[in-house]
Motif scaffolding. Structure first.
Motif, short mmCIF file in Angstrom:
data_model
loop_
_atom_site.label_atom_id
_atom_site.label_comp_id
_atom_site.label_asym_id
_atom_site.label_seq_id
_atom_site.Cartn_x
_atom_site.Cartn_y
_atom_site.Cartn_z
N THR A 14 -1.57 15.17 3.74
CA THR A 14 -1.16 14.18 2.74
C THR A 14 0.35 13.95 2.81
N LEU A 28 -1.84 16.78 -3.75
CA LEU A 28 -2.64 17.75 -4.50
C LEU A 28 -3.68 18.28 -3.54
N GLY A 30 -6.76 18.61 -1.58
CA GLY A 30 -7.87 17.68 -1.40
C GLY A 30 -9.19 18.35 -1.75
N ASP A 69 -6.41 9.74 5.28
CA ASP A 69 -6.01 11.12 4.99
C ASP A 69 -7.19 11.84 4.35
MG LIG Z 1 -4.31 16.36 1.23
#
Ligand SMILES: [Mg+2]
Ligand SMILES: Nc1nc2c(ncn2[C@@H]2O[C@H](COP(=O)(O)OP(=O)(O)OP(=O)(O)O)[C@@H](O)[C@H]2O)c(=O)[nH]1
Length: 355
Positions: A14, A28, A30, A69
């Protein structure tokens, strides 16, 4: 073309994504199975920019990549009940960028905070092998059922022998790309969208002062590698043109990732461009290496493939050195090619067709 950022949880996907896109996502953890963040990236190509200047078209359309992502892959996922949700979404991608954590962190490095990108790469490879094996074995069970219907035996036998070969390749710890399938056999199993058959770029995500790690050979179709420090690149990406280049130089980086990623990824995954030109539009089209003239024509419009007669082919370099299409034709540098012609990167195509 859809490019998926994948890797272990907390490997910086990310963060990397945020260094590349206009609209950043929250960094945050995932959640496996949740939808990926998605953004379009433009692939800059100086050749296309030169063509734009030559034709001054009403419309200018560079190649794009859809960057996704994905949530991290927790080791063991491929053998858990939740494998379908997470791997299912990755299977739709045309290429994978595997991020490898090469920086120390205590922020949710899954259960082992040691920095070991080589081990992480092997863990990801194992997950992909197991996930693909699962697909093959489920298909074989289905084929055993279908075999009971006498009418379908020929088709079932043909598919079964291909899938068995794939399964045996995977059981031997090799990716599906190593199974040596013919184009016809590949067609039979294309729908499986096996992860180990996809083109892969490796990206070691470095610490601020990190050096590129050595990585082991793995079972899948690794086409290229490049490294970056995502955390720094996020900061760089927030700067404007000149400041960005200056700061990058100060850090000893040749070019900010946001500028070099799309092209490096595009070429790294074996993608190629051909161009269409004219006063209405100058445009780049994306094909995979080895695509022929009809497959390329189909990118532009299905009619062009259906009614394909010939392709007029002008290599970009010839147009560039001679300065205009008239000069190219006068020198006999424009060729007529048939359906089977393998389109080269940088070909300018005009398809003759009739429907
Ligand atoms: Mg991520
Ligand atoms: N030092 C350093 N830290 C980084 C770098 N990239 C990411 N991090 C940190 O690593 C942690 C995880 O980063 P994320 O970008 O959320 O990782 P992710 O791969 O998206 O994680 P999941 O989506 O949960 O799989 C965060 O605390 C980041 O700040 C980097 O290049 N250097």
């Amino acid at each position: 073309m859809r490019i998926a950022l994948v890797g272990l949880p907390g490997s910086g996907k990310t963060t990397l994504y945020n260094a590349l896109v206009q609209k950043p996502a929250d960094v945050l953890p995932g959640v496996p199975g949740s939808a990926p963040h998605v953004s379009m990236l433009t692939v800059r190509d100086p050749r296309l920019e030169w063509l734009r200047d030559l034709y001054s078209p009403k419309k200018y359309t560079p190649a794009t990549l859809q960057l996704e992502d994905h949530p991290g892959i927790p080791p063991g996922l491929a053998k858990s009940d939740r494998r379908g949700e997470l791997f299912g979404r990755m299977r739709d991608a045309d290429g994978l960028v595997i991020t490898l954590r090469s920086y120390a962190t205590d922020a949710y490095a899954y259960d082992d905070p040691d920095v070991d990108p080589g081990r992480d790469l092997e863990l990801v490879a194992l997950e992909f092998l197991n996930a693909d094996l699962d697909i093959c074995e489920r298909r074989l069970r289905k084929l055993d059922e279908e075999w009971k219907r006498p009418k379908e035996r020929d088709r079932v036998e043909r598919e079964r022998s291909v899938v068995r070969r794939l399964r045996d390749t995977l059981l031997g710890d090799k990716g599906a790309h190593a199974a040596g399938l013919s184009p016809e056999e590949e067609q039979i199993v294309r729908g499986f969208q096996l992860l180990t058959a996809k083109p892969v770029v490796l990206l070691a995500n470095l610490a601020e002062d990190g050096t590129p790690p050595e990585l082991p050979e793995v079972a899948f179709n690794v086409l290229s590698r490049f490294d970056a420090c995502a955390a720094l690149e996020v900061e760089l990406a927030q700067l404007e043109g000149n400041d960005r280049a200056a700061f990058a130089e100060e850090l000893g980086l040749s070019e900010p990732l946001v500028d070099r990623f799309p092209g490096a990824c595009y070429r790294g995954l074996g993608l190629r461009s051909f161009f269409t030109v004219g006063e209405d539009e100058v445009r780049a089209w994306t094909i995979t290496g080895g695509s022929n003239a009809v497959q390329s024509a189909a990118k532009v419009h299905s009619d062009l493939a259906r009614g394909f007669i010939r392709a007029e082919v002008t290599p970009y370099e010839d147009l560039r050195s001679l300065g205009g299409m008239k000069e190219v034709k006068a020198k006999g540098k424009q060729r007529l090619e048939g359906k089977g012609y393998v389109v080269a990167d940088g070909d300018i195509l005009n398809i003759r067709f009739s429907v």
